[in-house]
Scaffold this motif. Structure first.
Motif, mmCIF file in Angstrom:
data_model
loop_
_atom_site.group_PDB
_atom_site.id
_atom_site.type_symbol
_atom_site.label_atom_id
_atom_site.label_comp_id
_atom_site.label_asym_id
_atom_site.label_seq_id
_atom_site.Cartn_x
_atom_site.Cartn_y
_atom_site.Cartn_z
ATOM 1 N N GLY A 92 -62.732 2.568 -54.177
ATOM 2 C CA GLY A 92 -62.798 1.205 -53.614
ATOM 3 C C GLY A 92 -64.378 0.698 -54.160
ATOM 4 O O GLY A 92 -64.577 -0.329 -54.727
ATOM 5 N N GLY A 93 -65.466 1.543 -53.797
ATOM 6 C CA GLY A 93 -66.792 1.124 -54.371
ATOM 7 C C GLY A 93 -66.879 1.081 -55.830
ATOM 8 O O GLY A 93 -67.627 -0.022 -56.158
ATOM 9 N N CYS A 94 -66.173 1.888 -56.577
ATOM 10 C CA CYS A 94 -66.398 1.801 -58.195
ATOM 11 C C CYS A 94 -65.596 0.364 -58.444
ATOM 12 O O CYS A 94 -66.093 -0.152 -59.384
ATOM 13 C CB CYS A 94 -65.738 2.965 -58.858
ATOM 14 S SG CYS A 94 -67.212 4.168 -58.651
ATOM 15 N N ARG A 95 -64.593 0.047 -57.917
ATOM 16 C CA ARG A 95 -63.777 -1.137 -58.277
ATOM 17 C C ARG A 95 -64.838 -2.241 -57.980
ATOM 18 O O ARG A 95 -64.769 -3.228 -58.874
ATOM 19 C CB ARG A 95 -62.644 -1.218 -57.374
ATOM 20 C CG ARG A 95 -61.464 -0.362 -57.925
ATOM 21 C CD ARG A 95 -60.404 -0.220 -56.670
ATOM 22 N NE ARG A 95 -59.555 0.713 -56.737
ATOM 23 C CZ ARG A 95 -58.052 0.753 -56.993
ATOM 24 N NH1 ARG A 95 -57.528 -0.480 -56.583
ATOM 25 N NH2 ARG A 95 -57.493 1.791 -57.067
ATOM 26 N N GLN A 96 -65.620 -2.246 -57.165
ATOM 27 C CA GLN A 96 -66.665 -3.521 -56.854
ATOM 28 C C GLN A 96 -67.692 -3.272 -57.956
ATOM 29 O O GLN A 96 -68.115 -4.191 -58.412
ATOM 30 C CB GLN A 96 -67.194 -3.331 -55.463
ATOM 31 C CG GLN A 96 -67.944 -4.557 -55.323
ATOM 32 C CD GLN A 96 -67.195 -5.706 -55.264
ATOM 33 O OE1 GLN A 96 -66.606 -6.056 -54.666
ATOM 34 N NE2 GLN A 96 -67.908 -6.880 -55.688
ATOM 35 N N LYS A 97 -68.121 -1.916 -58.015
ATOM 36 C CA LYS A 97 -68.945 -1.896 -59.090
ATOM 37 C C LYS A 97 -68.580 -2.504 -60.466
ATOM 38 O O LYS A 97 -69.213 -3.196 -61.338
ATOM 39 C CB LYS A 97 -69.617 -0.406 -59.223
ATOM 40 C CG LYS A 97 -70.469 0.268 -58.195
ATOM 41 C CD LYS A 97 -70.815 1.409 -58.286
ATOM 42 C CE LYS A 97 -71.498 1.981 -57.144
ATOM 43 N NZ LYS A 97 -70.622 2.038 -55.937
ATOM 44 N N PHE A 101 -69.369 -6.452 -63.691
ATOM 45 C CA PHE A 101 -69.551 -6.702 -65.072
ATOM 46 C C PHE A 101 -68.286 -7.054 -65.763
ATOM 47 O O PHE A 101 -68.207 -7.438 -66.873
ATOM 48 C CB PHE A 101 -70.007 -5.286 -65.724
ATOM 49 C CG PHE A 101 -71.401 -5.081 -65.232
ATOM 50 C CD1 PHE A 101 -72.697 -5.328 -65.641
ATOM 51 C CD2 PHE A 101 -71.440 -3.994 -64.158
ATOM 52 C CE1 PHE A 101 -73.803 -5.151 -64.991
ATOM 53 C CE2 PHE A 101 -72.640 -3.587 -63.791
ATOM 54 C CZ PHE A 101 -73.858 -3.964 -63.930
ATOM 55 N N ALA A 102 -67.031 -7.015 -65.032
ATOM 56 C CA ALA A 102 -65.748 -7.449 -65.632
ATOM 57 C C ALA A 102 -65.256 -8.689 -65.301
ATOM 58 O O ALA A 102 -65.393 -9.397 -64.334
ATOM 59 C CB ALA A 102 -64.720 -6.307 -65.154
ATOM 60 N N ALA A 103 -64.339 -9.245 -66.289
ATOM 61 C CA ALA A 103 -63.807 -10.387 -66.113
ATOM 62 C C ALA A 103 -62.342 -10.024 -65.300
ATOM 63 O O ALA A 103 -62.076 -8.919 -65.420
ATOM 64 C CB ALA A 103 -63.701 -11.157 -67.175
ATOM 65 N N PRO A 104 -61.745 -10.866 -64.646
ATOM 66 C CA PRO A 104 -60.487 -10.467 -64.067
ATOM 67 C C PRO A 104 -59.479 -9.965 -64.937
ATOM 68 O O PRO A 104 -58.513 -9.157 -64.506
ATOM 69 C CB PRO A 104 -60.016 -12.052 -63.554
ATOM 70 C CG PRO A 104 -61.129 -12.616 -63.363
ATOM 71 C CD PRO A 104 -61.947 -12.152 -64.458
ATOM 72 N N HIS A 128 -58.359 -10.843 -55.531
ATOM 73 C CA HIS A 128 -59.282 -11.605 -54.732
ATOM 74 C C HIS A 128 -60.594 -11.291 -54.589
ATOM 75 O O HIS A 128 -61.239 -11.463 -53.311
ATOM 76 C CB HIS A 128 -58.535 -11.901 -53.381
ATOM 77 C CG HIS A 128 -56.964 -12.284 -53.521
ATOM 78 N ND1 HIS A 128 -56.487 -13.622 -53.988
ATOM 79 C CD2 HIS A 128 -55.790 -11.615 -53.148
ATOM 80 C CE1 HIS A 128 -55.323 -13.637 -53.977
ATOM 81 N NE2 HIS A 128 -54.901 -12.543 -53.554
ATOM 82 N N SER A 129 -61.082 -10.801 -55.598
ATOM 83 C CA SER A 129 -62.423 -10.067 -55.328
ATOM 84 C C SER A 129 -63.608 -11.051 -55.194
ATOM 85 O O SER A 129 -63.555 -12.129 -55.531
ATOM 86 C CB SER A 129 -62.701 -9.239 -56.444
ATOM 87 O OG SER A 129 -62.728 -9.841 -57.771
ATOM 88 N N PHE A 130 -64.886 -10.443 -54.629
ATOM 89 C CA PHE A 130 -66.167 -11.210 -54.764
ATOM 90 C C PHE A 130 -66.737 -10.529 -55.835
ATOM 91 O O PHE A 130 -66.990 -9.576 -56.062
ATOM 92 C CB PHE A 130 -66.894 -10.693 -53.175
ATOM 93 C CG PHE A 130 -67.892 -11.661 -53.014
ATOM 94 C CD1 PHE A 130 -67.895 -12.799 -52.667
ATOM 95 C CD2 PHE A 130 -69.326 -10.948 -53.283
ATOM 96 C CE1 PHE A 130 -68.965 -13.466 -52.405
ATOM 97 C CE2 PHE A 130 -70.236 -11.508 -53.186
ATOM 98 C CZ PHE A 130 -70.377 -12.904 -52.636
ATOM 99 N N GLY A 131 -67.646 -11.572 -56.592
ATOM 100 C CA GLY A 131 -68.250 -11.158 -57.614
ATOM 101 C C GLY A 131 -69.566 -11.926 -57.888
ATOM 102 O O GLY A 131 -69.796 -12.942 -56.994
ATOM 103 N N PRO A 132 -69.970 -11.960 -59.119
ATOM 104 C CA PRO A 132 -71.225 -12.711 -59.240
ATOM 105 C C PRO A 132 -71.114 -14.208 -59.354
ATOM 106 O O PRO A 132 -71.958 -14.919 -59.103
ATOM 107 C CB PRO A 132 -71.959 -12.147 -60.718
ATOM 108 C CG PRO A 132 -71.122 -10.820 -60.930
ATOM 109 C CD PRO A 132 -69.881 -10.998 -60.083
ATOM 110 N N ASP A 133 -70.102 -14.512 -59.757
ATOM 111 C CA ASP A 133 -69.651 -16.036 -59.924
ATOM 112 C C ASP A 133 -69.618 -16.716 -58.524
ATOM 113 O O ASP A 133 -69.710 -17.812 -58.427
ATOM 114 C CB ASP A 133 -68.224 -16.383 -60.708
ATOM 115 C CG ASP A 133 -67.186 -15.342 -60.029
ATOM 116 O OD1 ASP A 133 -67.582 -14.117 -59.825
ATOM 117 O OD2 ASP A 133 -65.977 -16.011 -59.641
#
Length: 136
Positions: A92-97, A101-104, A128-133
């Motif tokens: 899970g932590g690596c998915r967020q990491k 840097f990744a697009a959907p 449904h991730s939380f990211g830089p955008d």
């Protein structure tokens, strides 16, 4: 679109990285390789620590190598490990990491030492991730 030669290079890099893993406690070796926006490959391996859970996952190592080299966008990812019939997907932590840097639609290939096992997109692994955008 990532062509077959690049996928093969990523798999080879992840396989080689896996063999360098420092996993004396779990003996669970993982290698990862990422392709950045400049077409460069970066690899990482898991590094365990006697003070659990202070180790580093292979994906985090590959991302650190990418950032150090000036990369900021993932084009493709390979995670390679051996868990028998189970897939070795990012934690899970690596998915967020990776999401940082990744697009959907960034492709993430899961492999074992001998075969490609499954192909996911970033959005499939972390919907449904939380990211830089969200912070712009």
């Amino acid at each position: 679109m990532v062509d077959k030669a690049v996928w093969n290079a990523l798999i080879d890099a992840a396989r080689a990285a896996r063999l360098q893993a420092h996993a004396p406690y779990s003996r669970f070796l993982v290698g990862a390789a990422v392709l950045d926006e400049h077409g460069r490959l970066h690899a990482g391996c898991n590094v365990e620590n006697a003070a659990y859970p202070q180790g580093v996952c292979a994906e985090a190592g590959a991302l650190s190598a990418m950032v150090l080299a000036g990369g900021r966008r993932l084009q493709a990812v390979v995670v390679l490990g051996d868990a028998g019939s189970a897939l070795v997907t990012p934690c899970g932590g690596c998915r967020q990491k990776l999401r940082e840097f990744a697009a959907p639609d960034t492709p993430i290939l899961i492999a074992d030492p001998l075969h490609s096992r499954a192909l996911f997109t970033m959005d499939e692994l972390l919907p449904h991730s939380f990211g830089p955008d969200h912070l712009t």
